[in-house]
Design an enzyme around this catalytic site. Structure first.
Site, PDB file in Angstrom:
ATOM      1  N   GLU A  46       0.829  -1.209   0.000  1.00 34.63           N
ATOM      2  CA  GLU A  46       0.000   0.000   0.000  1.00 34.63           C
ATOM      3  C   GLU A  46       0.864   1.260   0.000  1.00 34.63           C
ATOM      4  O   GLU A  46       0.548   2.242  -0.694  1.00 34.63           O
ATOM      5  CB  GLU A  46      -0.918   0.015   1.228  1.00 34.63           C
ATOM      6  CG  GLU A  46      -1.866  -1.172   1.313  1.00 34.63           C
ATOM      7  CD  GLU A  46      -1.325  -2.298   2.163  1.00 34.63           C
ATOM      8  OE1 GLU A  46      -2.083  -2.860   2.953  1.00 34.63           O
ATOM      9  OE2 GLU A  46      -0.106  -2.616   2.025  1.00 34.63           O
ATOM     10  N   THR A 155       8.560 -45.632  -4.429  1.00 29.99           N
ATOM     11  CA  THR A 155       9.424 -44.454  -4.283  1.00 29.99           C
ATOM     12  C   THR A 155      10.907 -44.783  -4.148  1.00 29.99           C
ATOM     13  O   THR A 155      11.739 -43.889  -4.234  1.00 29.99           O
ATOM     14  CB  THR A 155       8.994 -43.646  -3.049  1.00 29.99           C
ATOM     15  OG1 THR A 155       9.079 -44.471  -1.873  1.00 29.99           O
ATOM     16  CG2 THR A 155       7.563 -43.148  -3.202  1.00 29.99           C
ATOM     17  N   GLU A 284      10.486 -33.544   2.107  1.00 31.38           N
ATOM     18  CA  GLU A 284      11.111 -34.498   1.194  1.00 31.38           C
ATOM     19  C   GLU A 284      11.641 -35.627   2.059  1.00 31.38           C
ATOM     20  O   GLU A 284      12.696 -35.499   2.678  1.00 31.38           O
ATOM     21  CB  GLU A 284      12.230 -33.838   0.384  1.00 31.38           C
ATOM     22  CG  GLU A 284      11.727 -32.778  -0.583  1.00 31.38           C
ATOM     23  CD  GLU A 284      12.784 -32.332  -1.584  1.00 31.38           C
ATOM     24  OE1 GLU A 284      13.682 -33.150  -1.906  1.00 31.38           O
ATOM     25  OE2 GLU A 284      12.714 -31.170  -2.031  1.00 31.38           O
TER      26      GLU A 284
END
Length: 353
Positions: A46, A155, A284
Site C-alpha cells: 500500500e 518411491t 522431502e
C-alpha cells in the site's frame, strides 16, 4: 483486483514470514499507483502504491489483496497513510487472519468515512497465502509433501536406492517449490542413505530455507554433507551414542522434543515451527515420515511426480502408514492441478477434511 493479485505473487518466496500482498490505486479508469511487498521489513504494498500515486490518491479507489495493517511491526501501520492520502474507497480481497489486525484495519477505514468492500476474488487471495493463513489460524505451517514415484506407486528400491526416479525436468521444478518454502523437512533415513544437501538451486538466494532433520535417536552420520551447511535444525528425542557434543561443535542447531511411541512428537514440532514463524513447510522424506505425517492429519497437500517407470512389488511405497482396516477409512484427495513436467506427470492434490 486481478492486477493486485498478479503483483502479490511477485513476492513468492521473498517475504517470509510475512504474507504476499499486492496493491493498485485507480483514479477514474487509470491505474495511478501500484506495488507489492517484496521482502520482510521492507515497505508494504500500500505504501509503495500510495507513493507512486502521490496527489492522485485523493478520492481514488485502492485495491489490496489483504486487509491493510493497523499495528506497528517492523514498519508503521498502512491504515494511517491510506486515511491521510484521502482514498475514497478500499476494495479488500480478504481480511487479515493475524489476530493483531483482523478486522481492525477495516474498522478504522470505516470510522474515517472510507467505503470498504471486502471479499473481492477471495478464493484467489486465499490461495496465495495458504501458509500465512495456516500459521495464524491453526498454529502450524501449511504442509506440502513432495513424492517422486513410479507408475506402480513405488518411491525407492527395497535397498533404499531412489536416485533417480523422476526426470531432470521434475527435479528442476522442485527447486521452485523449495524456494517458496520457509523450511524443508526430512528424516534421518533419507539423510543417511541419500546424503542430500536439500538446497535451493538455480535460484539466487540470500539464505537457504531452514533445513530440518528428524532424528529420534541421533543416529545421523556425522559426515553428512547437510551438517556442513548453515541454517540447519536437527530435532532429536534422545542421545544414546553421545553425538550431541559433536553436533554442537559443528554449529548445527539442535532441538530436543519429547518422543511419542519412540518417535518425535510431530504435533510439538509443528507448534514450534509456528512459533518461529514458519508459514510453508516442504517435506522431502521416505515412507515412514510421510506415513506418520499423513496418519496424524498433518499433510495438507501432496506434490507427486509420477515417472513412466515400474519398480516392482517389493519396492518401497509412498506411505508406510496409516494401515486402513476398511475401505470406508480411505483418505480422500482433491485434485488441484495436473500437468506434464518433461516426461513425468505432476499431480498436485489436497487432503480433504
Amino acid at each position: 483486483m486481478s492486477q493486485a493479485l498478479s503483483l502479490a505473487v511477485k513476492g513468492l518466496g521473498k517475504t517470509k514470514p510475512n504474507p504476499y500482498v499486492g496493491c493498485v490505486i485507480v483514479q477514474g479508469s487509470n491505474i495511478v499507483g501500484q506495488g507489492y511487498h517484496s521482502k520482510a521489513g521492507g515497505r508494504h504494498a500500500e505504501i509503495i502504491a500510495l507513493e507512486e500515486a502521490g496527489d492522485l490518491s485523493r478520492n481514488a479507489d485502492l485495491y489490496v489483496t489483504l486487509e491493510p495493517c493497523a499495528h506497528y511491526g517492523k514498519t508503521p501501520p498502512c491504515i494511517k497513510s491510506i486515511v491521510l492520502a484521502g482514498i475514497k474507497r478500499v476494495f479488500i480481497a480478504m481480511e487479515d487472519p493475524n489476530p493483531l489486525v483482523r478486522g481492525k484495519g477495516i474498522s478504522i477505514l470505516r470510522e474515517n468515512n472510507i467505503e470498504v468492500i471486502t471479499g473481492i476474488l477471495l478464493e484467489q487471495a486465499t490461495e496465495i497465502n495458504l501458509g500465512f493463513i495456516s500459521r495464524m489460524t491453526l498454529s502450524r505451517p501449511y504442509i506440502r509433501s513432495k513424492i517422486a514415484a513410479s507408475i506402480d506407486g513405488r518411491t525407492s528400491l527395497v535397498s533404499g536406492e531412489s536416485q533417480w526416479i523422476s526426470s531432470e525436468d521434475s527435479r528442476r521444478d522442485v527447486q521452485a517449490w523449495r524456494d517458496r518454502a520457509c523450511a524443508i523437512l526430512t528424516g534421518v533415513g533419507t539423510v543417511n542413505y541419500d546424503n542430500p544437501n536439500l538446497t535451493v538451486r538455480h535460484v539466487s538466494l540470500k539464505q537457504q530455507p531452514l533445513r530440518i532433520i528428524l532424528d529420534s535417536n541421533l543416529s545421523i552420520n556425522l559426515n553428512s554433507k547437510i551438517l556442513t551447511q548453515e541454517n540447519i535444525l536437527l530435532v532429536y528425542g534422545r542421545d544414546p551414542k553421545n553425538k550431541l557434543k559433536s553436533l554442537i561443535d559443528s554449529k548445527v542447531n539442535t532441538l530436543c522434543l519429547p518422543l511419542h511411541k519412540k518417535k518425535i512428537n510431530l504435533y510439538k514440532l509443528m507448534e514450534y515451527l509456528a512459533e518461529i514463524e514458519i508459514n510453508d513447510l516442504w517435506i522431502e522424506a521416505g515412507p515412514d515420515l510421510n506415513g506418520s505425517m499423513l496418519e496424524l492429519n498433518l499433510i495438507d497437500e501432496l506434490i507427486t511426480y509420477i515417472a513412466p517407470i515400474l519398480l516392482g512389488g517389493n519396492a518401497n511405497p509412498m506411505f508406510n502408514n496409516p494401515i486402513l482396516k476398511s475401505i470406508e477409512n480411505k483418505i480422500h484427495l482433491k485434485l488441484h492441478d495436473v500437468r506434464s513436467i518433461g516426461c513425468d506427470l505432476r499431480i498436485q492434490s489436497r487432503v480433504m477434511r
